[in-house]
Design an enzyme around this catalytic site. Structure first.
Site, PDB file in Angstrom:
ATOM      1  N   LYS A  28     -37.203  13.488  12.444  1.00  0.00           N
ATOM      2  CA  LYS A  28     -35.929  13.875  11.841  1.00  0.00           C
ATOM      3  C   LYS A  28     -36.175  15.053  10.904  1.00  0.00           C
ATOM      4  CE  LYS A  28     -32.342  12.682   8.589  1.00  0.00           C
ATOM      5  NZ  LYS A  28     -31.991  11.832   7.424  1.00  0.00           N
ATOM      6  N   GLY A  61     -26.432   9.889  -0.406  1.00  0.00           N
ATOM      7  CA  GLY A  61     -26.436   8.935  -1.507  1.00  0.00           C
ATOM      8  C   GLY A  61     -25.142   8.823  -2.274  1.00  0.00           C
ATOM      9  N   ALA A  95     -25.737  10.366   6.198  1.00  0.00           N
ATOM     10  CA  ALA A  95     -25.451  10.610   4.784  1.00  0.00           C
ATOM     11  C   ALA A  95     -23.998  10.349   4.429  1.00  0.00           C
ATOM     12  CB  ALA A  95     -25.821  12.030   4.356  1.00  0.00           C
ATOM     13  N   GLY A  96     -23.814   9.661   3.315  1.00  0.00           N
ATOM     14  CA  GLY A  96     -22.486   9.457   2.746  1.00  0.00           C
ATOM     15  C   GLY A  96     -21.852   8.112   2.997  1.00  0.00           C
ATOM     16  N   ASN A 113     -29.346   4.708   4.391  1.00  0.00           N
ATOM     17  CA  ASN A 113     -30.396   4.111   3.577  1.00  0.00           C
ATOM     18  C   ASN A 113     -29.809   3.566   2.282  1.00  0.00           C
ATOM     19  OD1 ASN A 113     -33.608   5.262   2.206  1.00  0.00           O
ATOM     20  ND2 ASN A 113     -32.698   3.266   2.245  1.00  0.00           N
ATOM     21  N   THR A 114     -29.283   4.477   1.442  1.00  0.00           N
ATOM     22  CA  THR A 114     -28.815   4.070   0.113  1.00  0.00           C
ATOM     23  C   THR A 114     -27.727   3.011   0.179  1.00  0.00           C
ATOM     24  OG1 THR A 114     -29.298   6.314  -0.662  1.00  0.00           O
ATOM     25  CG2 THR A 114     -27.936   4.933  -2.090  1.00  0.00           C
TER      26      THR A 114
END
Length: 264
Positions: free
Chosen positions: A101, A162, A188-189, A210-211
Site C-alpha cells: 500500500k 483518523g 481513511a475517514g 484502523n482508527t
C-alpha cells in the site's frame, strides 16, 4: 453466492481491510483483527516491527502470513523517495512480497495525500514489479492516472485520516468508480459502522480502516460492528435500493379490495 473481492488476481471473502496501529497491546490487536474477519492486514513499516528490530516483539507473531495477506504501507512518508525505499525494505523483510500500500503524505496536520509524489512513487514501484494499492485524494482524474500507471487498487479518502468524519463527498467516489476498472477501496475517514455501510452501498469494493476500530471504547466490539456494516452495505448494493420518490408516497400494503368505511 460467490461475491469475493479480487485484488491482483487473488480472491478474498472479506471486503473489510484493517490496520494494526493504535491498539493498547498485541492481545487487543489480535482479538480485534480476528473478530473483524479481515484477511488483508496493513502494517506501517516505519512504525511496526516485522523483523527489522530482532530484539522487539514482532507483529508476525500474532499475524502469521499463512493466515493473512500482509499489506506493508508507507505511512509517515512525505516523499516518493522515502516511500519507495520503505517498500523495498518491506519486500526484503517479507521474502519478496510484492503487494503493498502506497501513501505519500502532503503534511503532518491533515495527512492529505501529495498526489504528485504519489504518482512518482507509483511509477517507480510498478516498474520494479510491485503490486501497488494506492492511497489518494478523491480526484477522479488522479485516480484514472494511477490506474493507467498500473496500480492494482485505488484507495481514495472518504475524509481525513483518523478524523472519523465519514463519507464527505460521495459524488467524487462515484465518479472514480465510473472511471476505473480496478477495485476502489475507501481508505481513511470512516468512523463507525454506518459509514462503512454507506461506502459499500455506493458500490465501493471494500473499506480499509484502523482508527475507527482501534480508538473505539471497545475495539473488539467495534470490529464486529464494522464487519457487519461492510457486509450489509454490500448486500444492499447488490440488492438495488428502491428509487427515492420525493413527495410521492406509496403504501406498503395493497389498496385493492380494502373494506370501505361504514357511514352512519
Amino acid at each position: 453466492m460467490n461475491d469475493n473481492l479480487i485484488i491482483a488476481g487473488k480472491s478474498y471473502s472479506s471486503r473489510l481491510l484493517v490496520g494494526t496501529g493504535k491498539y493498547k497491546d498485541f492481545a487487543e490487536t489480535k482479538a480485534a483483527i480476528e473478530t473483524s474477519g479481515a484477511e488483508i492486514i496493513t502494517i506501517a513499516i516505519r512504525r511496526s516491527n516485522i523483523g527489522q528490530n530482532p530484539n522487539e516483539p514482532s507483529l508476525l507473531e500474532i499475524l502469521p502470513p499463512p493466515k493473512y495477506t500482509l499489506l506493508p504501507n508507507t505511512a509517515g512518508c512525505y516523499t516518493a523517495e522515502d516511500a519507495v525505499r520503505t517498500l523495498r525494505l518491506a519486500r526484503e523483510l517479507l521474502d519478496g512480497h510484492s503487494l503493498v500500500k502506497l501513501e505519500v503524505l502532503g503534511d503532518p496536520q491533515s495527512l492529505y495525500p501529495n498526489v504528485i509524489e504519489t504518482i512518482s512513487a507509483a511509477k517507480t514501484l510498478v516498474a520494479e514489479g510491485f503490486q501497488v494499492m494506492v492511497y489518494t485524494s478523491d480526484d477522479p482524474i488522479v485516480a484514472k492516472q494511477l490506474e493507467d500507471i498500473g496500480c492494482v487498487a485505488i484507495m481514495p479518502l472518504a475524509s481525513l485520516i483518523g478524523s472519523g468524519m465519514g463519507i464527505l463527498n460521495p459524488w467524487n467516489l462515484q465518479l472514480i468508480m465510473d472511471r476505473v476498472q480496478v477495485p476502489v477501496i475507501v481508505d481513511a475517514g470512516v468512523g463507525t459502522a454506518s459509514d462503512a455501510a454507506i461506502a459499500m452501498e455506493l458500490g465501493c469494493h471494500g473499506v480499509l480502516m484502523n482508527t475507527a476500530i482501534a480508538a473505539a471504547k471497545d475495539p473488539v466490539l467495534m470490529a464486529s460492528a464494522m464487519k457487519k456494516g461492510v457486509e450489509a452495505g454490500r448486500e444492499a448494493y447488490l440488492a438495488g435500493r428502491m428509487p427515492k420518490k420525493l413527495y410521492s408516497a406509496s403504501p406498503s400494503s395493497p389498496t385493492a379490495g380494502i373494506i370501505a368505511p361504514t357511514r352512519s
